[in-house]
Design an enzyme around this catalytic site. Structure first.
Site, PDB file in Angstrom:
ATOM      1  N   ASN A  25      16.926  -7.775   8.296  1.00 41.50           N
ATOM      2  CA  ASN A  25      16.096  -7.332   9.414  1.00 41.50           C
ATOM      3  C   ASN A  25      16.935  -7.267  10.685  1.00 41.50           C
ATOM      4  OD1 ASN A  25      16.133 -10.189   9.282  1.00 41.50           O
ATOM      5  ND2 ASN A  25      14.271 -10.371  10.472  1.00 41.50           N
ATOM      6  N   GLU A  45      16.192  -6.964  14.685  1.00 40.53           N
ATOM      7  CA  GLU A  45      15.145  -6.980  15.707  1.00 40.53           C
ATOM      8  C   GLU A  45      15.623  -6.326  16.995  1.00 40.53           C
ATOM      9  OE1 GLU A  45      13.696 -11.016  15.992  1.00 40.53           O
ATOM     10  OE2 GLU A  45      12.719 -10.837  14.031  1.00 40.53           O
ATOM     11  N   CYS A  56      12.621  -3.820   9.254  1.00 37.49           N
ATOM     12  CA  CYS A  56      12.587  -4.817   8.182  1.00 37.49           C
ATOM     13  C   CYS A  56      13.788  -4.669   7.245  1.00 37.49           C
ATOM     14  CB  CYS A  56      11.344  -4.630   7.326  1.00 37.49           C
ATOM     15  SG  CYS A  56       9.800  -5.033   8.137  1.00 37.49           S
ATOM     16  N   GLU A  82      13.895  -4.688   3.961  1.00 36.86           N
ATOM     17  CA  GLU A  82      13.683  -3.797   2.809  1.00 36.86           C
ATOM     18  C   GLU A  82      13.983  -2.346   3.170  1.00 36.86           C
ATOM     19  OE1 GLU A  82      11.643  -6.041   4.217  1.00 36.86           O
ATOM     20  OE2 GLU A  82       9.761  -6.009   3.137  1.00 36.86           O
ATOM     21  N   CYS A  99       6.023  -6.423   3.815  1.00 35.22           N
ATOM     22  CA  CYS A  99       4.937  -6.014   4.716  1.00 35.22           C
ATOM     23  C   CYS A  99       4.339  -4.682   4.254  1.00 35.22           C
ATOM     24  CB  CYS A  99       5.461  -5.903   6.155  1.00 35.22           C
ATOM     25  SG  CYS A  99       6.345  -4.382   6.494  1.00 35.22           S
ATOM     26  N   CYS A 101       6.581  -1.506   4.600  1.00 33.48           N
ATOM     27  CA  CYS A 101       7.630  -1.418   3.576  1.00 33.48           C
ATOM     28  C   CYS A 101       7.040  -1.045   2.219  1.00 33.48           C
ATOM     29  CB  CYS A 101       8.409  -2.726   3.500  1.00 33.48           C
ATOM     30  SG  CYS A 101       9.456  -2.958   4.963  1.00 33.48           S
TER      31      CYS A 101
HETATM   32  N1  THU Z   1      10.322  -8.707   8.212  1.00 30.62           N
HETATM   33  C1  THU Z   1      11.074  -8.113   7.233  1.00 30.62           C
HETATM   34  O1  THU Z   1      12.285  -7.964   7.352  1.00 30.62           O
HETATM   35  N2  THU Z   1      10.413  -7.672   6.121  1.00 30.62           N
HETATM   36  C2  THU Z   1       9.056  -7.781   5.907  1.00 30.62           C
HETATM   37  O2  THU Z   1       8.538  -7.261   4.941  1.00 30.62           O
HETATM   38  C3  THU Z   1       8.247  -8.564   6.847  1.00 30.62           C
HETATM   39  C4  THU Z   1       8.890  -8.899   8.159  1.00 30.62           C
HETATM   40  C5  THU Z   1      11.016  -9.154   9.442  1.00 30.62           C
HETATM   41  C6  THU Z   1      10.694  -8.305  10.637  1.00 30.62           C
HETATM   42  C7  THU Z   1      10.878  -9.281  11.785  1.00 30.62           C
HETATM   43  O3  THU Z   1      12.231  -9.226  12.215  1.00 30.62           O
HETATM   44  C8  THU Z   1      10.611 -10.643  11.180  1.00 30.62           C
HETATM   45  O4  THU Z   1      10.622 -10.471   9.777  1.00 30.62           O
HETATM   46  C9  THU Z   1       9.274 -11.246  11.605  1.00 30.62           C
HETATM   47  O5  THU Z   1       8.246 -10.368  11.400  1.00 30.62           O
END
Ligand code: THU
Length: 138
Positions: A49, A51, A60, A62, A96, A99
């Site tokens: 991920n 940010e 994300c 994935e 999520c 994704c």
């Molecule tokens: N996140 C992912 O990388 N994948 C997911 O399927 C759910 C959330 C990350 C995004 C963000 O940087 C952190 O988790 C908190 O939401």
């Protein structure tokens, strides 16, 4: 649907995803996520991920792995066998909804491997997103 990964393959892919989580950029949430995509060819593609201080721009793990695989081999040639997803702290980390939609389009026959309250699961993409949005290209 493709062939399920056996326990050893599953563990190896989870371990690779854990390694990928070390490169996560997550100063805002503190949740470091890693993903590894296993293609039918045996090649793997990593994601973590990333940010952003404008929170909605966060990507994300994935989708980073999926988009990287498309960029490397092209959508037409890409056959996704599985994608493993882990959080660096070992907490539960199912994919999520956004994704799941991208997986349904780019990896419809794949299995997704992740930990939830019930332990490590290996779930077909079709079960993660029933009735997903679909559109046929012109
Ligand atoms: N996140 C992912 O990388 N994948 C997911 O399927 C759910 C959330 C990350 C995004 C963000 O940087 C952190 O988790 C908190 O939401």
């Amino acid at each position: 649907m493709g062939t399920r990964l056996d326990d050893t393959e599953c563990e190896q892919l989870m371990e690779a995803a854990r390694e990928a989580s070390s490169r996560a950029f997550a100063p805002w949430s503190g949740l470091r996520v890693g993903a590894v995509l296993l293609a039918g060819s045996g090649e793997t593609y990593r994601g973590c991920n990333v940010e952003n201080s404008a929170f909605g721009l966060t990507m994300c793990a994935e989708r980073v792995a999926l988009f990287s695989a498309v960029a490397e081999v092209g959508r037409e040639k890409l056959e996704v066998r599985a994608l493993a997803l882990v959080s660096a702290d070992g907490s539960s980390c199912p994919p999520c909804g956004a994704c799941r939609q991208v997986l349904a389009e780019l990896a419809p026959d794949a299995f997704v491997i992740f930990r939830d309250q019930g332990g490590v699961r290996q779930v077909p993409v079709g079960e993660l997103l029933p009735y997903g949005f679909r559109m046929s290209p012109e």
